[in-house]
Design a protein around this motif. Structure first.
Motif, PDB file in Angstrom:
ATOM      1  N   GLY A 155     -21.976  16.456 -29.451  1.00  0.00           N
ATOM      2  CA  GLY A 155     -20.616  15.982 -29.218  1.00  0.00           C
ATOM      3  C   GLY A 155     -20.322  15.806 -27.736  1.00  0.00           C
ATOM      4  O   GLY A 155     -19.758  14.787 -27.312  1.00  0.00           O
ATOM      5  N   HIS A 156     -20.730  16.782 -26.929  1.00  0.00           N
ATOM      6  CA  HIS A 156     -20.516  16.698 -25.476  1.00  0.00           C
ATOM      7  C   HIS A 156     -21.367  15.594 -24.853  1.00  0.00           C
ATOM      8  O   HIS A 156     -20.897  14.845 -23.993  1.00  0.00           O
ATOM      9  CB  HIS A 156     -20.826  18.044 -24.811  1.00  0.00           C
ATOM     10  CG  HIS A 156     -19.907  19.144 -25.242  1.00  0.00           C
ATOM     11  ND1 HIS A 156     -18.556  19.142 -24.995  1.00  0.00           N
ATOM     12  CD2 HIS A 156     -20.166  20.279 -25.928  1.00  0.00           C
ATOM     13  CE1 HIS A 156     -18.007  20.233 -25.498  1.00  0.00           C
ATOM     14  NE2 HIS A 156     -18.967  20.937 -26.080  1.00  0.00           N
TER      15      HIS A 156
ATOM     16  N   HIS B  23     -22.586  12.896 -26.357  1.00  0.00           N
ATOM     17  CA  HIS B  23     -22.051  11.613 -26.822  1.00  0.00           C
ATOM     18  C   HIS B  23     -20.834  11.215 -26.001  1.00  0.00           C
ATOM     19  O   HIS B  23     -20.729  10.078 -25.534  1.00  0.00           O
ATOM     20  CB  HIS B  23     -21.712  11.721 -28.310  1.00  0.00           C
ATOM     21  CG  HIS B  23     -21.264  10.445 -28.922  1.00  0.00           C
ATOM     22  ND1 HIS B  23     -19.984  10.252 -29.350  1.00  0.00           N
ATOM     23  CD2 HIS B  23     -21.932   9.279 -29.171  1.00  0.00           C
ATOM     24  CE1 HIS B  23     -19.865   9.024 -29.845  1.00  0.00           C
ATOM     25  NE2 HIS B  23     -21.029   8.426 -29.745  1.00  0.00           N
ATOM     26  N   HIS B  24     -19.924  12.148 -25.804  1.00  0.00           N
ATOM     27  CA  HIS B  24     -18.714  11.882 -25.025  1.00  0.00           C
ATOM     28  C   HIS B  24     -19.058  11.501 -23.579  1.00  0.00           C
ATOM     29  O   HIS B  24     -18.501  10.548 -23.018  1.00  0.00           O
ATOM     30  CB  HIS B  24     -17.798  13.109 -25.052  1.00  0.00           C
ATOM     31  CG  HIS B  24     -16.536  12.936 -24.289  1.00  0.00           C
ATOM     32  ND1 HIS B  24     -15.494  12.140 -24.728  1.00  0.00           N
ATOM     33  CD2 HIS B  24     -16.149  13.440 -23.094  1.00  0.00           C
ATOM     34  CE1 HIS B  24     -14.526  12.177 -23.846  1.00  0.00           C
ATOM     35  NE2 HIS B  24     -14.893  12.948 -22.841  1.00  0.00           N
ATOM     36  N   ALA B  25     -19.998  12.227 -22.969  1.00  0.00           N
ATOM     37  CA  ALA B  25     -20.390  11.951 -21.577  1.00  0.00           C
ATOM     38  C   ALA B  25     -21.026  10.568 -21.444  1.00  0.00           C
ATOM     39  O   ALA B  25     -20.773   9.846 -20.476  1.00  0.00           O
ATOM     40  CB  ALA B  25     -21.349  13.032 -21.074  1.00  0.00           C
TER      41      ALA B  25
ATOM     42  N   ILE C 279     -20.470   7.944 -23.392  1.00  0.00           N
ATOM     43  CA  ILE C 279     -19.398   6.962 -23.559  1.00  0.00           C
ATOM     44  C   ILE C 279     -18.557   6.865 -22.287  1.00  0.00           C
ATOM     45  O   ILE C 279     -18.197   5.762 -21.869  1.00  0.00           O
ATOM     46  CB  ILE C 279     -18.536   7.312 -24.789  1.00  0.00           C
ATOM     47  CG1 ILE C 279     -19.348   7.051 -26.061  1.00  0.00           C
ATOM     48  CG2 ILE C 279     -17.237   6.506 -24.811  1.00  0.00           C
ATOM     49  CD1 ILE C 279     -18.690   7.535 -27.325  1.00  0.00           C
ATOM     50  N   GLU C 280     -18.270   8.005 -21.661  1.00  0.00           N
ATOM     51  CA  GLU C 280     -17.509   7.989 -20.406  1.00  0.00           C
ATOM     52  C   GLU C 280     -18.236   7.208 -19.316  1.00  0.00           C
ATOM     53  O   GLU C 280     -17.604   6.634 -18.439  1.00  0.00           O
ATOM     54  CB  GLU C 280     -17.229   9.415 -19.924  1.00  0.00           C
ATOM     55  CG  GLU C 280     -16.057  10.057 -20.608  1.00  0.00           C
ATOM     56  CD  GLU C 280     -15.672  11.371 -19.968  1.00  0.00           C
ATOM     57  OE1 GLU C 280     -16.480  11.967 -19.205  1.00  0.00           O
ATOM     58  OE2 GLU C 280     -14.540  11.819 -20.229  1.00  0.00           O
TER      59      GLU C 280
ATOM     60  N   ARG D 296     -24.493   7.294 -32.675  1.00  0.00           N
ATOM     61  CA  ARG D 296     -24.708   8.666 -33.152  1.00  0.00           C
ATOM     62  C   ARG D 296     -24.597   8.621 -34.665  1.00  0.00           C
ATOM     63  O   ARG D 296     -23.565   8.253 -35.213  1.00  0.00           O
ATOM     64  CB  ARG D 296     -23.661   9.602 -32.564  1.00  0.00           C
ATOM     65  CG  ARG D 296     -23.771  11.017 -33.070  1.00  0.00           C
ATOM     66  CD  ARG D 296     -22.762  11.919 -32.460  1.00  0.00           C
ATOM     67  NE  ARG D 296     -21.421  11.567 -32.918  1.00  0.00           N
ATOM     68  CZ  ARG D 296     -20.336  12.260 -32.599  1.00  0.00           C
ATOM     69  NH1 ARG D 296     -20.418  13.307 -31.808  1.00  0.00           N
ATOM     70  NH2 ARG D 296     -19.160  11.887 -33.051  1.00  0.00           N
TER      71      ARG D 296
END
Length: 126
Positions: free
Chosen positions: A36-37, A39-41, A43-44, A51
């Protein structure tokens, strides 16, 4: 989480990509934490990241949509966790990823999450 700048130049730079990054992981071990972390990083950083949804892995076979997502991804991040190799789904996905890497030239990067790389390589349990 800090993601370094990643260059996607590869022999297959003219291939039609739909995803910059494909994350391969065993869901219940990492989905709500590390993945989750990560994936978020990604995308940022502006990277289009695929995913796999945990519900998809409950089926017996990899779907055609997932196989296409693998073929249309520039880079693969393989997150090897303690139970990654116990999943036939993950192993089938890994085979497809490595076939694509050989044929198309995508980039594959492993991450060993809470597991020693030698344990994965030699299939040892502690």
């Amino acid at each position: 989480m800090v993601i370094p700048n990643v260059s996607f130049s590869s022999p297959a730079s003219s291939h039609p990509w739909n995803h910059d990054v494909f994350l391969s992981f065993k869901g219940e071990n990492t989905h709500n934490t590390f993945i989750g972390h990560l994936h978020h990083a990604l995308i940022e950083k502006g990277l289009k990241t695929f995913r796999d949804d945990m519900d998809l892995q409950k089926r017996d076979e990899i779907s055609l949509a997932l196989l296409e997502a693998i073929e249309q991804s520039k880079i693969f991040i393989l997150v090897f966790s303690k139970n990654y190799t116990t999943s036939t789904w993950c192993l089938d996905e890994l085979i497809k990823i490595l076939e694509c890497q050989k044929l198309i030239g995508q980039i594959v990067r492993p991450i060993f999450y809470d597991v020693d790389p030698l344990d994965v390589r030699k299939q040892l349990e502690k």
